[in-house]
Structure formats: C-alpha cells, structure tokens
Enzyme design. Structure first.
Site, PDB file in Angstrom:
ATOM      1  N   GLY A  19       0.788  -1.226   0.000  1.00  0.00           N
ATOM      2  CA  GLY A  19       0.000   0.000   0.000  1.00  0.00           C
ATOM      3  C   GLY A  19       0.821   1.278   0.000  1.00  0.00           C
ATOM      4  O   GLY A  19       0.346   2.315   0.458  1.00  0.00           O
ATOM      5  N   LYS A  73     -16.479 -15.001  -8.698  1.00  0.00           N
ATOM      6  CA  LYS A  73     -15.982 -13.623  -8.834  1.00  0.00           C
ATOM      7  C   LYS A  73     -17.103 -12.582  -8.784  1.00  0.00           C
ATOM      8  O   LYS A  73     -16.964 -11.532  -8.179  1.00  0.00           O
ATOM      9  CB  LYS A  73     -15.225 -13.509 -10.163  1.00  0.00           C
ATOM     10  CG  LYS A  73     -14.420 -12.245 -10.279  1.00  0.00           C
ATOM     11  CD  LYS A  73     -13.505 -12.300 -11.488  1.00  0.00           C
ATOM     12  CE  LYS A  73     -12.671 -11.060 -11.583  1.00  0.00           C
ATOM     13  NZ  LYS A  73     -11.282 -11.234 -11.189  1.00  0.00           N
ATOM     14  N   ARG A  99      -5.759  -8.472  -8.453  1.00  0.00           N
ATOM     15  CA  ARG A  99      -6.729  -9.295  -9.186  1.00  0.00           C
ATOM     16  C   ARG A  99      -7.169  -8.570 -10.447  1.00  0.00           C
ATOM     17  O   ARG A  99      -7.160  -7.339 -10.486  1.00  0.00           O
ATOM     18  CB  ARG A  99      -7.981  -9.541  -8.330  1.00  0.00           C
ATOM     19  CG  ARG A  99      -7.715 -10.465  -7.216  1.00  0.00           C
ATOM     20  CD  ARG A  99      -8.852 -10.640  -6.243  1.00  0.00           C
ATOM     21  NE  ARG A  99      -8.333 -11.437  -5.163  1.00  0.00           N
ATOM     22  CZ  ARG A  99      -8.280 -12.769  -5.174  1.00  0.00           C
ATOM     23  NH1 ARG A  99      -8.830 -13.445  -6.162  1.00  0.00           N
ATOM     24  NH2 ARG A  99      -7.725 -13.426  -4.182  1.00  0.00           N
ATOM     25  N   ASN A 115      -5.790   2.484 -12.577  1.00  0.00           N
ATOM     26  CA  ASN A 115      -4.782   1.531 -12.116  1.00  0.00           C
ATOM     27  C   ASN A 115      -3.398   2.115 -12.362  1.00  0.00           C
ATOM     28  O   ASN A 115      -3.214   2.937 -13.260  1.00  0.00           O
ATOM     29  CB  ASN A 115      -4.910   0.201 -12.874  1.00  0.00           C
ATOM     30  CG  ASN A 115      -3.925  -0.837 -12.363  1.00  0.00           C
ATOM     31  OD1 ASN A 115      -3.719  -0.973 -11.154  1.00  0.00           O
ATOM     32  ND2 ASN A 115      -3.296  -1.571 -13.268  1.00  0.00           N
ATOM     33  N   HIS A 117       0.613   0.848 -13.076  1.00  0.00           N
ATOM     34  CA  HIS A 117       1.384  -0.333 -13.471  1.00  0.00           C
ATOM     35  C   HIS A 117       2.858   0.059 -13.598  1.00  0.00           C
ATOM     36  O   HIS A 117       3.173   1.113 -14.170  1.00  0.00           O
ATOM     37  CB  HIS A 117       0.858  -0.865 -14.811  1.00  0.00           C
ATOM     38  CG  HIS A 117       1.566  -2.106 -15.250  1.00  0.00           C
ATOM     39  ND1 HIS A 117       1.303  -3.337 -14.691  1.00  0.00           N
ATOM     40  CD2 HIS A 117       2.560  -2.294 -16.157  1.00  0.00           C
ATOM     41  CE1 HIS A 117       2.101  -4.242 -15.246  1.00  0.00           C
ATOM     42  NE2 HIS A 117       2.870  -3.639 -16.137  1.00  0.00           N
TER      43      HIS A 117
HETATM   44  C1  GRF Z   1       3.206  -1.090  -7.598  1.00  0.00           C
HETATM   45  O1  GRF Z   1       4.429  -1.330  -8.231  1.00  0.00           O
HETATM   46  C2  GRF Z   1       2.102  -0.912  -8.618  1.00  0.00           C
HETATM   47  O2  GRF Z   1       2.553  -0.346  -9.802  1.00  0.00           O
HETATM   48  C3  GRF Z   1       1.661  -2.335  -8.866  1.00  0.00           C
HETATM   49  O3  GRF Z   1       1.752  -2.968  -7.612  1.00  0.00           O
HETATM   50  C4  GRF Z   1       2.710  -2.294  -6.797  1.00  0.00           C
HETATM   51  C5  GRF Z   1       1.992  -1.898  -5.556  1.00  0.00           C
HETATM   52  O4  GRF Z   1       2.834  -1.310  -4.621  1.00  0.00           O
HETATM   53  N1  GRF Z   1       0.343  -2.360  -9.461  1.00  0.00           N
HETATM   54  P1  GRF Z   1       2.210  -0.693  -3.298  1.00  0.00           P
HETATM   55  O5  GRF Z   1       1.349  -1.787  -2.676  1.00  0.00           O
HETATM   56  O6  GRF Z   1       1.421   0.511  -3.655  1.00  0.00           O
HETATM   57  O7  GRF Z   1       3.409  -0.386  -2.437  1.00  0.00           O
END
Ligand code: GRF
Length: 216
Positions: A19, A73, A99, A115, A117
């Site tokens: 988080g 789901k 997920r 999201n 990534h």
């Molecule tokens: C991050 O690298 C994000 O890009 C990916 O999962 C990781 C989550 O990190 N989707 P955190 O839980 O926010 O520290």
C-alpha cells in the site's frame, strides 16, 4: 470528471498488500493536493494487507473482503461494490490490487477505475513488469496510470513517467526507482481526472475543454 463546484469526489482505494501508493495518496491528501477528491474508504481482498491498518490508523474505513468466502468472482465483486457504494464512492483507484477487475466492478464504475502499473505500457503488462523490462534489455522503463478496461493493463493511458534502467540493476533496485515515480504520478493523475475536463477517444485520453464545433 467534472462535478458541481463544491462537490468532492469520493474515492475508493483497492489494494492487496503493502500500500505504498495508497500512503503516497494519503500524504498528498493531507497536503491538500486534491481539490476535488477525498479518499472515502479502502477495500482489500487480503485481510493482512498493511494498507488496511494504515487506513484505519488515519480514521479511514477499511474493509477486507475475502474472495474465497464468496461463490465466484461476481458474488465477490458484488460485495466489493456494496462496500464502495456505502461510502458514496464514484471513482476507484487500484493501488497494488492483485486481481483482474471483473464484469461487476466494471459495469458499476464504467470508465471510473484507475490503475497504476510499473512499466511504460503497452510494454510489459502483467506480473513482474520490472523483471520483464530487465530481461528485455530496455534502457528506460517507468510507470503508467491508466483507466481500467476488461483486459490486463490495456486501458486508455492517463499519464506516464520514464525511469532509466541502470547497469547492474536488479528487480529490487529498478522497482524502487520506479516506485518513487509511481507515488508522484498517481497523485498527479488522480488530480487531473478529478479536476480537469477530459475525453477519451479510442485509446487516447485528451485533457482540456471539449474540442466541439463544426468547420464551416
Ligand atoms: C506497484 O508497483 C504498482 O505499480 C503495482 O503494484 C505495486 C503496488 O505497490 N500495481 P504498493 O502496494 O502501492 O506499495
């Protein structure tokens, strides 16, 4: 996403673990970085997610919803939607939610799920994006914030930041360098989608007033 002049957009954060992106958003909220967005609740599929404890420590309602306690789901996501709706959420931010988002969430929040990534999409979608980047030998990777659609890391891109890949990088060192940028980028993108006008045409998100009008 535009609202009435004083209306705050209630944001629901979904996470599965650490988080740190959520923590970064929370820090920005405390600095009054967001004029139109407020984190209303956190939902996790993992009862041990550190982000749940962080939320509670800040007085933010936090719900663990166990996918395995639901018959499939759709039933699980219906429980998630109920929790988010109870807090008036109209925008969902995935912050390390591990997920694939399914039909029920997508239909309840169409075009309203973000999201982050850890790669420059469309390169290296899916798991271990940083390791994929290392194995591919790219000189730059980075992070991407995008709207969520039914695919895996495929939705329209809101913002990106590039990060150099340095000689000797490991998955850990590259991930840490990217994560620093994630924390800035996510706040920036959340601010833009809640404070600016935008439209999505095909795959492209364009910020600014509508470009309407016909050519005479
Ligand atoms: C991050 O690298 C994000 O890009 C990916 O999962 C990781 C989550 O990190 N989707 P955190 O839980 O926010 O520290």
């Amino acid at each position: 996403m535009m609202t009435g002049p004083d209306e705050m957009i209630q944001v629901g954060v979904m996470l599965s673990g650490h988080g740190s992106n959520f923590e970064a958003l929370l820090r920005k909220q405390h600095e009054d970085f967001f004029k139109r967005a407020r984190i209303a609740c956190v939902v996790s599929d993992n009862p041990d997610a550190r982000g749940l404890a962080t939320a509670r420590g800040h007085g933010i309602p936090a719900h663990a919803i166990d996918p395995h306690a639901h018959a499939g789901k759709a039933a699980y996501e219906t429980a998630v939607v109920d929790a988010l709706s109870r807090h008036g959420v109209s925008l969902v931010v995935l912050a390390g939610y591990m997920r694939i988002v399914g039909r029920v969430l997508l239909e309840r929040f169409p075009g309203r799920i973000l999201n982050i990534h850890p790669s420059l999409l469309p390169s290296f979608p899916g798991l271990h994006a940083q390791q994929q980047a290392l194995e591919h030998g790219v000189r730059f990777s980075g992070c991407t914030v995008h709207f969520v659609d039914a695919g895996m890391d495929t939705g329209p891109i809101i913002g990106q930041r590039a990060v150099p890949v340095l000689p000797g990088d490991t998955e850990d060192t590259l991930s840490a360098r990217i994560l620093e940028q994630e924390h800035e980028l996510y706040a920036e993108c959340l601010r833009r989608v809640t404070e600016e006008q935008y439209d999505i045409s095909g795959r492209t998100v364009r910020f600014g007033p509508p470009q309407g009008g016909s050519v005479a």
